[in-house]
Write an enzyme that holds these catalytic residues in place. Sequence first.
Site, PDB file in Angstrom:
ATOM      1  CG  ASP A 134      -1.895  -1.139   1.231  1.00 60.96           C
ATOM      2  OD1 ASP A 134      -2.252  -1.615   0.141  1.00 60.96           O
ATOM      3  OD2 ASP A 134      -2.294  -1.569   2.334  1.00 60.96           O
ATOM      4  NE  ARG A 135      -1.066   7.174  -2.306  1.00 60.92           N
ATOM      5  CZ  ARG A 135      -0.780   7.739  -3.477  1.00 60.92           C
ATOM      6  NH1 ARG A 135       0.351   8.418  -3.629  1.00 60.92           N
ATOM      7  NH2 ARG A 135      -1.625   7.634  -4.482  1.00 60.92           N
TER       8      ARG A 135
END
Length: 305
Positions: A134-135
């Site tokens: 995830d970011r």
Amino acid sequence: MNITYEVKDNEALAPVSVRAFLRNSCGVSHGLWRRLKWNGTILVNGEKVKATMATIKAGDKITCILEEESSIVPTKMPLDIRYEDDYLIILNKPNGILVHPTGGDHDNTLGNGLKYYYQLTGQDIDFHPVHRLDRNTTGLVVVAKLPQLQSALTQPGSRIKGNMKKHNITQKFFHRSYFALINGILPQRKGIIDLPIARHPDSIIQRICSPNGQYAETHYETVAVNNGKSLIKLELKTGRTHQIRVHLASIGYPLLGDDLYGGNHAVINRQALHAYHLEVFNPLNGETVSVYSNIPRDMIQAFYK
């Protein structure tokens, strides 16, 4: 892509088709074979052959040449490369960056940075991610340099016959371990969460635990406790979207900083999750690579607050 395979004595005792050898012994997917057949060049012992008619035998060398087209824009950015060879590259991803381009972010991802790095170092390679983070999750990401390696590492049913004789064919080709921070102390120091995960019915991003979801298994162990917070180690046996975040939230211990799943963000402003260890078995050469990454400073500071 330009790669050469050598037929070992135990791989082709009698002549076999080039297609059968590449598909069954070299990890070439059906899609990649079609691209080679229609748009690529195949050489056997240095001579061009017709892909659908050629046969090979023990001792032959097969060279596959395929120009790879990419829509990813090269972008200059700092990359923390922890390992690289002719087959794969492992990077340490910082907070706030995506692994690959999406509709809303198409020029500031690891994919863009790697394309720039490949051009800078004279490597004619497209971006072949094996998995993603995830970011706002930090840590190690493995990216294949060859499409057939990407296919082998991402498809559980893949088999590379020549090399898998020495290995348990039920093993996963890569193993991931994480550190995470939560509020509170888990009732058991070690445990397994094996709740199925599905997409939230009202969201394209959020996931939930649901009996109608896909099987997911996470192993956890408490490493340290301080001031009501716990540092835990997690190992994934499956790789579902948001798996760790959803599993911990489902048992009442969401990640610190994970506001999507109810985590307290008073001491850290992103989900406190870091991929600290990757072990990758490369079925193309039979070698295993193991890489570690230290816990980032923001997670250490959050733990001691």
